[in-house]
Design a protein around this motif. Structure first.
Motif, PDB file in Angstrom:
ATOM      1  N   MET A  27       3.890  10.731   8.194  1.00 54.38           N
ATOM      2  CA  MET A  27       3.221   9.432   8.083  1.00 54.38           C
ATOM      3  C   MET A  27       2.838   8.888   9.460  1.00 54.38           C
ATOM      4  N   ASN A  28       3.258   9.577  10.519  1.00 47.94           N
ATOM      5  CA  ASN A  28       2.910   9.196  11.889  1.00 47.94           C
ATOM      6  C   ASN A  28       3.262   7.751  12.224  1.00 47.94           C
ATOM      7  N   GLU A  29       4.458   7.355  11.827  1.00 50.41           N
ATOM      8  CA  GLU A  29       4.956   6.019  12.160  1.00 50.41           C
ATOM      9  C   GLU A  29       6.031   6.157  13.224  1.00 50.41           C
ATOM     10  N   PRO A  30       5.887   5.433  14.338  1.00 47.73           N
ATOM     11  CA  PRO A  30       6.893   5.522  15.403  1.00 47.73           C
ATOM     12  C   PRO A  30       8.287   5.151  14.900  1.00 47.73           C
ATOM     13  N   SER A  31       9.261   5.896  15.289  1.00 41.68           N
ATOM     14  CA  SER A  31      10.688   5.708  14.989  1.00 41.68           C
ATOM     15  C   SER A  31      11.038   5.827  13.507  1.00 41.68           C
ATOM     16  N   ILE A  32      10.121   6.354  12.697  1.00 42.23           N
ATOM     17  CA  ILE A  32      10.384   6.541  11.269  1.00 42.23           C
ATOM     18  C   ILE A  32      10.107   7.999  10.922  1.00 42.23           C
ATOM     19  N   GLU A  33      11.106   8.665  10.373  1.00 36.17           N
ATOM     20  CA  GLU A  33      10.923  10.049   9.954  1.00 36.17           C
ATOM     21  C   GLU A  33      10.555  10.046   8.472  1.00 36.17           C
ATOM     22  N   ALA A  34       9.242  10.089   8.215  1.00 42.01           N
ATOM     23  CA  ALA A  34       8.747   9.995   6.847  1.00 42.01           C
ATOM     24  C   ALA A  34       7.537  10.908   6.679  1.00 42.01           C
ATOM     25  N   ALA A  35       7.338  11.409   5.465  1.00 42.08           N
ATOM     26  CA  ALA A  35       6.208  12.275   5.160  1.00 42.08           C
ATOM     27  C   ALA A  35       5.729  11.985   3.748  1.00 42.08           C
ATOM     28  N   ILE A  36       4.450  12.278   3.490  1.00 43.63           N
ATOM     29  CA  ILE A  36       3.859  12.015   2.178  1.00 43.63           C
ATOM     30  C   ILE A  36       2.772  13.035   1.913  1.00 43.63           C
ATOM     31  N   GLY A  37       2.522  13.325   0.637  1.00 38.01           N
ATOM     32  CA  GLY A  37       1.449  14.242   0.284  1.00 38.01           C
ATOM     33  C   GLY A  37       1.040  14.095  -1.161  1.00 38.01           C
ATOM     34  N   ASP A  38      -0.268  14.174  -1.408  1.00 38.94           N
ATOM     35  CA  ASP A  38      -0.786  14.155  -2.773  1.00 38.94           C
ATOM     36  C   ASP A  38      -0.580  15.522  -3.397  1.00 38.94           C
ATOM     37  N   SER A  39      -0.047  15.539  -4.597  1.00 30.69           N
ATOM     38  CA  SER A  39       0.026  16.775  -5.364  1.00 30.69           C
ATOM     39  C   SER A  39      -1.176  16.874  -6.284  1.00 30.69           C
ATOM     40  N   LEU A  40      -1.580  15.777  -6.836  1.00 35.99           N
ATOM     41  CA  LEU A  40      -2.780  15.702  -7.678  1.00 35.99           C
ATOM     42  C   LEU A  40      -3.562  14.459  -7.307  1.00 35.99           C
ATOM     43  N   HIS A  41      -4.866  14.579  -7.289  1.00 35.39           N
ATOM     44  CA  HIS A  41      -5.669  13.373  -7.175  1.00 35.39           C
ATOM     45  C   HIS A  41      -6.901  13.517  -8.051  1.00 35.39           C
ATOM     46  N   ASN A  42      -7.129  12.497  -8.836  1.00 34.42           N
ATOM     47  CA  ASN A  42      -8.279  12.393  -9.732  1.00 34.42           C
ATOM     48  C   ASN A  42      -8.458  13.583 -10.670  1.00 34.42           C
ATOM     49  N   PRO A  43      -7.405  13.973 -11.436  1.00 38.33           N
ATOM     50  CA  PRO A  43      -7.580  15.088 -12.372  1.00 38.33           C
ATOM     51  C   PRO A  43      -8.652  14.775 -13.414  1.00 38.33           C
ATOM     52  N   LYS A  44      -9.590  15.700 -13.572  1.00 38.99           N
ATOM     53  CA  LYS A  44     -10.709  15.577 -14.521  1.00 38.99           C
ATOM     54  C   LYS A  44     -11.475  14.269 -14.341  1.00 38.99           C
ATOM     55  N   GLY A  45     -11.591  13.792 -13.104  1.00 37.96           N
ATOM     56  CA  GLY A  45     -12.363  12.583 -12.820  1.00 37.96           C
ATOM     57  C   GLY A  45     -11.635  11.282 -13.105  1.00 37.96           C
ATOM     58  N   SER A  46     -10.361  11.343 -13.461  1.00 40.22           N
ATOM     59  CA  SER A  46      -9.602  10.113 -13.719  1.00 40.22           C
ATOM     60  C   SER A  46      -9.337   9.377 -12.401  1.00 40.22           C
ATOM     61  N   VAL A  47      -8.814   8.179 -12.480  1.00 40.30           N
ATOM     62  CA  VAL A  47      -8.498   7.400 -11.274  1.00 40.30           C
ATOM     63  C   VAL A  47      -7.032   7.531 -10.890  1.00 40.30           C
ATOM     64  N   MET A  48      -6.338   8.531 -11.427  1.00 35.22           N
ATOM     65  CA  MET A  48      -4.913   8.703 -11.160  1.00 35.22           C
ATOM     66  C   MET A  48      -4.672   9.624  -9.962  1.00 35.22           C
ATOM     67  N   GLY A  49      -3.600   9.340  -9.267  1.00 35.64           N
ATOM     68  CA  GLY A  49      -3.132  10.186  -8.189  1.00 35.64           C
ATOM     69  C   GLY A  49      -1.619  10.264  -8.261  1.00 35.64           C
ATOM     70  N   ALA A  50      -1.045  11.350  -7.772  1.00 38.30           N
ATOM     71  CA  ALA A  50       0.405  11.500  -7.784  1.00 38.30           C
ATOM     72  C   ALA A  50       0.822  12.442  -6.667  1.00 38.30           C
ATOM     73  N   GLY A  51       2.032  12.251  -6.188  1.00 38.49           N
ATOM     74  CA  GLY A  51       2.527  13.120  -5.128  1.00 38.49           C
ATOM     75  C   GLY A  51       3.969  12.820  -4.795  1.00 38.49           C
ATOM     76  N   PHE A  52       4.384  13.324  -3.645  1.00 37.91           N
ATOM     77  CA  PHE A  52       5.768  13.198  -3.209  1.00 37.91           C
ATOM     78  C   PHE A  52       5.835  12.582  -1.825  1.00 37.91           C
ATOM     79  N   PHE A  53       6.985  11.994  -1.512  1.00 33.79           N
ATOM     80  CA  PHE A  53       7.255  11.528  -0.159  1.00 33.79           C
ATOM     81  C   PHE A  53       8.715  11.780   0.157  1.00 33.79           C
ATOM     82  N   LYS A  54       9.035  11.801   1.438  1.00 39.76           N
ATOM     83  CA  LYS A  54      10.427  11.891   1.856  1.00 39.76           C
ATOM     84  C   LYS A  54      10.627  10.914   3.002  1.00 39.76           C
ATOM     85  N   LEU A  55      11.833  10.415   3.096  1.00 42.94           N
ATOM     86  CA  LEU A  55      12.143   9.377   4.073  1.00 42.94           C
ATOM     87  C   LEU A  55      13.575   9.537   4.539  1.00 42.94           C
ATOM     88  N   LYS A  56      13.769   9.518   5.847  1.00 36.92           N
ATOM     89  CA  LYS A  56      15.124   9.476   6.410  1.00 36.92           C
ATOM     90  C   LYS A  56      15.447   8.024   6.706  1.00 36.92           C
TER      91      LYS A  56
END
Length: 85
Positions: A27-56
């Motif tokens: 996530m490129n935030e100073p002093s924060i160890e965090a990450a994020i990523g989309d696993s799906l975005h806009n399946p079949k043209g829908s407005v939905m998105g989903a993914g994972f994140f991790k945070l220390k």
């Protein structure tokens, strides 16, 4: 539809992503160890998105999301992504 992290498989209208938690981008935030990523975005043209994140554990300032962990935690998100169409 795109899959950014993980491997996509489908069974009818059900979309399944395996390994979506691996290879998340920082996530490129100073002093924060965090990450994020989309696993799906806009399946079949829908407005939905989903993914994972991790945070220390850290002081995460400037956010309205309440997330608390004594050490480390993975998480999942889903929501509207109409801006990505």
């Amino acid at each position: 539809m795109g899959t950014h992290t993980g491997t996509l498989s489908k069974a009818g209208s059900i979309h399944h992503v395996e390994g979506g938690y691996f290879g998340l981008s920082s996530m490129n935030e100073p002093s924060i160890e965090a990450a994020i990523g989309d696993s799906l975005h806009n399946p079949k043209g829908s407005v939905m998105g989903a993914g994972f994140f991790k945070l220390k554990a850290s002081e995460l300032l400037g956010t309205t999301v309440k997330f608390k962990t004594p050490d480390y935690a993975p998480g999942f998100f889903a929501g509207q992504r109409s801006f990505a169409l």
